[in-house]
Write a protein that holds these residues in place. Sequence first.
Motif, PDB file in Angstrom:
ATOM      1  N   LYS A   1       0.873  -1.184   0.000  1.00 50.73           N
ATOM      2  CA  LYS A   1       0.000   0.000   0.000  1.00 50.73           C
ATOM      3  C   LYS A   1       0.904   1.226   0.000  1.00 50.73           C
ATOM      4  CE  LYS A   1      -3.828   2.051   2.640  1.00 50.73           C
ATOM      5  NZ  LYS A   1      -3.295   2.965   3.648  1.00 50.73           N
ATOM      6  N   ILE A   2       0.772   2.035  -1.037  1.00 53.76           N
ATOM      7  CA  ILE A   2       1.637   3.217  -1.178  1.00 53.76           C
ATOM      8  C   ILE A   2       0.781   4.478  -1.258  1.00 53.76           C
ATOM      9  CG2 ILE A   2       3.415   1.906  -2.426  1.00 53.76           C
ATOM     10  CD1 ILE A   2       2.440   3.296  -5.024  1.00 53.76           C
ATOM     11  N   ARG A   3       1.456   5.614  -1.183  1.00 53.75           N
ATOM     12  CA  ARG A   3       0.808   6.908  -1.451  1.00 53.75           C
ATOM     13  C   ARG A   3       1.336   7.457  -2.768  1.00 53.75           C
ATOM     14  NH1 ARG A   3      -0.941  10.680   2.993  1.00 53.75           N
ATOM     15  NH2 ARG A   3      -1.473   9.310   4.711  1.00 53.75           N
ATOM     16  N   LEU A   4       0.702   8.534  -3.231  1.00 55.94           N
ATOM     17  CA  LEU A   4       1.191   9.226  -4.424  1.00 55.94           C
ATOM     18  C   LEU A   4       2.512   9.907  -4.099  1.00 55.94           C
ATOM     19  CD1 LEU A   4      -2.042  11.144  -5.499  1.00 55.94           C
ATOM     20  CD2 LEU A   4      -1.117   9.040  -6.526  1.00 55.94           C
ATOM     21  N   LEU A   5       3.386  10.001  -5.096  1.00 57.34           N
ATOM     22  CA  LEU A   5       4.571  10.847  -4.939  1.00 57.34           C
ATOM     23  C   LEU A   5       4.223  12.212  -5.533  1.00 57.34           C
ATOM     24  CD1 LEU A   5       7.301   8.187  -5.676  1.00 57.34           C
ATOM     25  CD2 LEU A   5       6.629   9.146  -3.484  1.00 57.34           C
ATOM     26  N   ASP A   6       5.174  13.150  -5.471  1.00 63.39           N
ATOM     27  CA  ASP A   6       4.786  14.522  -5.842  1.00 63.39           C
ATOM     28  C   ASP A   6       4.586  14.735  -7.338  1.00 63.39           C
ATOM     29  OD1 ASP A   6       7.436  14.126  -6.194  1.00 63.39           O
ATOM     30  OD2 ASP A   6       8.128  15.901  -5.098  1.00 63.39           O
ATOM     31  N   THR A   7       5.151  13.870  -8.180  1.00 58.28           N
ATOM     32  CA  THR A   7       4.865  14.010  -9.614  1.00 58.28           C
ATOM     33  C   THR A   7       4.399  12.663 -10.165  1.00 58.28           C
ATOM     34  OG1 THR A   7       7.083  13.356 -10.324  1.00 58.28           O
ATOM     35  CG2 THR A   7       6.740  15.715  -9.895  1.00 58.28           C
ATOM     36  N   LEU A   8       3.704  12.746 -11.286  1.00 56.86           N
ATOM     37  CA  LEU A   8       3.215  11.521 -11.935  1.00 56.86           C
ATOM     38  C   LEU A   8       4.396  10.640 -12.340  1.00 56.86           C
ATOM     39  CD1 LEU A   8       0.979   9.813 -13.165  1.00 56.86           C
ATOM     40  CD2 LEU A   8       1.114  11.225 -15.223  1.00 56.86           C
ATOM     41  N   GLU A   9       5.478  11.275 -12.821  1.00 54.98           N
ATOM     42  CA  GLU A   9       6.644  10.503 -13.288  1.00 54.98           C
ATOM     43  C   GLU A   9       7.229   9.686 -12.131  1.00 54.98           C
ATOM     44  OE1 GLU A   9       6.163  13.787 -13.933  1.00 54.98           O
ATOM     45  OE2 GLU A   9       5.445  13.278 -15.963  1.00 54.98           O
ATOM     46  N   ARG A  10       7.352  10.332 -10.964  1.00 55.07           N
ATOM     47  CA  ARG A  10       7.960   9.624  -9.824  1.00 55.07           C
ATOM     48  C   ARG A  10       7.039   8.489  -9.348  1.00 55.07           C
ATOM     49  NH1 ARG A  10       9.628  12.566  -4.945  1.00 55.07           N
ATOM     50  NH2 ARG A  10      10.837  10.679  -4.634  1.00 55.07           N
ATOM     51  N   THR A  11       5.733   8.773  -9.311  1.00 53.05           N
ATOM     52  CA  THR A  11       4.806   7.699  -8.888  1.00 53.05           C
ATOM     53  C   THR A  11       4.889   6.538  -9.877  1.00 53.05           C
ATOM     54  OG1 THR A  11       3.291   9.405  -8.069  1.00 53.05           O
ATOM     55  CG2 THR A  11       2.418   7.174  -8.214  1.00 53.05           C
ATOM     56  N   ALA A  12       4.867   6.886 -11.180  1.00 58.29           N
ATOM     57  CA  ALA A  12       4.855   5.830 -12.211  1.00 58.29           C
ATOM     58  C   ALA A  12       6.127   4.994 -12.129  1.00 58.29           C
ATOM     59  CB  ALA A  12       4.714   6.469 -13.595  1.00 58.29           C
ATOM     60  N   SER A  13       7.254   5.664 -11.902  1.00 55.90           N
ATOM     61  CA  SER A  13       8.520   4.935 -11.841  1.00 55.90           C
ATOM     62  C   SER A  13       8.533   3.985 -10.634  1.00 55.90           C
ATOM     63  CB  SER A  13       9.652   5.968 -11.775  1.00 55.90           C
ATOM     64  OG  SER A  13      10.796   5.410 -11.252  1.00 55.90           O
ATOM     65  N   LEU A  14       8.028   4.457  -9.500  1.00 56.28           N
ATOM     66  CA  LEU A  14       7.971   3.603  -8.305  1.00 56.28           C
ATOM     67  C   LEU A  14       7.069   2.383  -8.558  1.00 56.28           C
ATOM     68  CD1 LEU A  14       8.586   3.174  -5.231  1.00 56.28           C
ATOM     69  CD2 LEU A  14       6.442   4.381  -4.791  1.00 56.28           C
ATOM     70  N   VAL A  15       5.899   2.652  -9.129  1.00 61.64           N
ATOM     71  CA  VAL A  15       4.938   1.555  -9.354  1.00 61.64           C
ATOM     72  C   VAL A  15       5.541   0.517 -10.306  1.00 61.64           C
ATOM     73  CG1 VAL A  15       2.657   0.974 -10.283  1.00 61.64           C
ATOM     74  CG2 VAL A  15       2.927   2.973  -8.804  1.00 61.64           C
ATOM     75  N   ARG A  16       6.247   1.002 -11.348  1.00 60.80           N
ATOM     76  CA  ARG A  16       6.891   0.062 -12.291  1.00 60.80           C
ATOM     77  C   ARG A  16       7.883  -0.840 -11.548  1.00 60.80           C
ATOM     78  NH1 ARG A  16       7.427   4.428 -15.778  1.00 60.80           N
ATOM     79  NH2 ARG A  16       5.584   4.444 -17.114  1.00 60.80           N
ATOM     80  N   THR A  17       8.675  -0.214 -10.667  1.00 59.28           N
ATOM     81  CA  THR A  17       9.657  -1.004  -9.908  1.00 59.28           C
ATOM     82  C   THR A  17       8.952  -2.039  -9.035  1.00 59.28           C
ATOM     83  OG1 THR A  17      11.086   0.922  -9.797  1.00 59.28           O
ATOM     84  CG2 THR A  17      11.546  -0.813  -8.203  1.00 59.28           C
ATOM     85  N   LEU A  18       7.911  -1.616  -8.331  1.00 61.63           N
ATOM     86  CA  LEU A  18       7.237  -2.531  -7.399  1.00 61.63           C
ATOM     87  C   LEU A  18       6.567  -3.693  -8.138  1.00 61.63           C
ATOM     88  CD1 LEU A  18       5.726   0.070  -4.891  1.00 61.63           C
ATOM     89  CD2 LEU A  18       7.954  -1.070  -4.839  1.00 61.63           C
ATOM     90  N   CYS A  19       6.088  -3.395  -9.357  1.00 67.40           N
ATOM     91  CA  CYS A  19       5.396  -4.434 -10.125  1.00 67.40           C
ATOM     92  C   CYS A  19       6.346  -5.526 -10.620  1.00 67.40           C
ATOM     93  CB  CYS A  19       4.648  -3.816 -11.309  1.00 67.40           C
ATOM     94  SG  CYS A  19       3.121  -3.003 -10.813  1.00 67.40           S
ATOM     95  N   THR A  20       7.667  -5.321 -10.486  1.00 66.94           N
ATOM     96  CA  THR A  20       8.606  -6.374 -10.921  1.00 66.94           C
ATOM     97  C   THR A  20       8.907  -7.372  -9.801  1.00 66.94           C
ATOM     98  OG1 THR A  20      10.539  -5.112 -10.190  1.00 66.94           O
ATOM     99  CG2 THR A  20       9.839  -4.771 -12.481  1.00 66.94           C
ATOM    100  N   THR A  21       8.332  -7.149  -8.616  1.00 64.95           N
ATOM    101  CA  THR A  21       8.740  -7.966  -7.464  1.00 64.95           C
ATOM    102  C   THR A  21       7.958  -9.272  -7.319  1.00 64.95           C
ATOM    103  OG1 THR A  21       7.164  -6.771  -6.083  1.00 64.95           O
ATOM    104  CG2 THR A  21       9.439  -5.937  -6.094  1.00 64.95           C
ATOM    105  N   GLY A  22       6.864  -9.405  -8.092  1.00 68.49           N
ATOM    106  CA  GLY A  22       6.039 -10.618  -7.939  1.00 68.49           C
ATOM    107  C   GLY A  22       4.834 -10.402  -7.045  1.00 68.49           C
TER     108      GLY A  22
END
Length: 392
Positions: free
Chosen positions: A179-200
């Motif tokens: 469970k995460i929160r939004l980051l301050d920009t869409l780019e940063r949120t998107a990059s974090l979500v992409r990373t987390l989605c690689t974990t399984g």
Amino acid sequence: METPVKRVPIPKNGVDYRGKIVLAPMVRSGELPSRLVALKYGADLVWGPETIDRSMVGTTRKVNLDTSTIDFTRLPSNSSRPQPEVQTESLIFSTHPVLEHRRLIFQLGTASPSTAVEAAKLVARDVAGIDVNAGCPKSFSTAGGMGAALLQDPERLRSILSALVRDVGQVYEIGISVKIRLLDTLERTASLVRTLCTTGITGLTIHCRTTPMRPRERAIRQQLQTVSKICREAGVACLMNGDVGNKDEALQLMEQYQVDGAMIATAAEANFSCFRKSDEGGLLPWKEVVTAYVTTALEVGNRWGNTKFLLSQLMPGKSEAFQRVVSCSTYQEVCRALELSHLDALAMSVDQKLGNGNRLTKAMKKKMRRGTVKAAATGNQLQVPNSADVRG
Ligand SMILES: Cc1cc2nc3c(=O)[nH]c(=O)nc-3n(C[C@H](O)[C@H](O)[C@H](O)COP(=O)(O)O)c2cc1C
């Protein structure tokens, strides 16, 4: 164009978060009776309150035959303070294996892959999933590198989730989510979500507020569709959270933002029947919800202080009944105040078991400090000034 639907396989003992409207993790407000009442009114899944990994490690799992629950208890941790000769065990987490079967997600507060795994293994057989809290903004959480601090340390969060997937999710065949929160920009949120989605992981909840935002500020949903699209492409279910008021609204928002599910916190804390659709009768009057809550709290022998806190959330502060409840210090008194005489005998036996007496709850003490509830001249009895709305 529709995003192609890919799916991370759902583990044998886990759950599919898609199409689910769920009770949010809530410290204090998400203890066992709250979760059972939310399930009774139609929540598809329930999250337990954040439990810190270190407090879970060292617990003993016990089957409680009185309440049909599984309790994880421990002695207070070693401290430099002198310990009393007879120490009472603290209840760290409790679940009802029948009523919560395959519908309970255990939420961890953690900053370490190895401690997270150690703690998660203790409950893995009793839950359908393990969730990592990467959104709590409170300093007690962030100071230890947990909660929202993990949003600023994606590598650590990635390693925690990967370790949980490998050593707990795959071994016990349950889901791992975050469970995460939004980051301050869409780019940063998107990059974090992409990373987390690689974990399984099989699920990701996005609380649509940034870390500095206060709970009363409206949730912002501009980033939601992008987050959901990234999750969908990776086969990870995406749940939205933030200002979802009830099941009807949840279904409409899921459609509008193309998310897989929705999570409700504050609205559920005020009335657990928010999980009923309007064509099922919708929101119930507080008295009915409170009756269900007190009955359940008694059945599972819930800690009195927690029950009294929940009553202060579920009852309108101006009601006469609440003013009577404020001065109660046992289940028996509450049953009398709410005219639930059919629960008298049960209340008496639970009071005896828990040793309930004339104690002030933390919530009442806080309200006293704020001046919304005044202590009467005698002992611990509390009185609420007639005009005060104690819900603030
Ligand atoms: C009383 C309370 C306790 C909470 N405890 C937790 C928690 O233990 N873990 C967590 O991830 N979020 C926690 N939250 C945040 C909620 O899960 C949720 O993200 C937030 O309240 C936004 O949802 P809402 O707009 O429906 O309230 C808590 C919120 C409340 C009101």
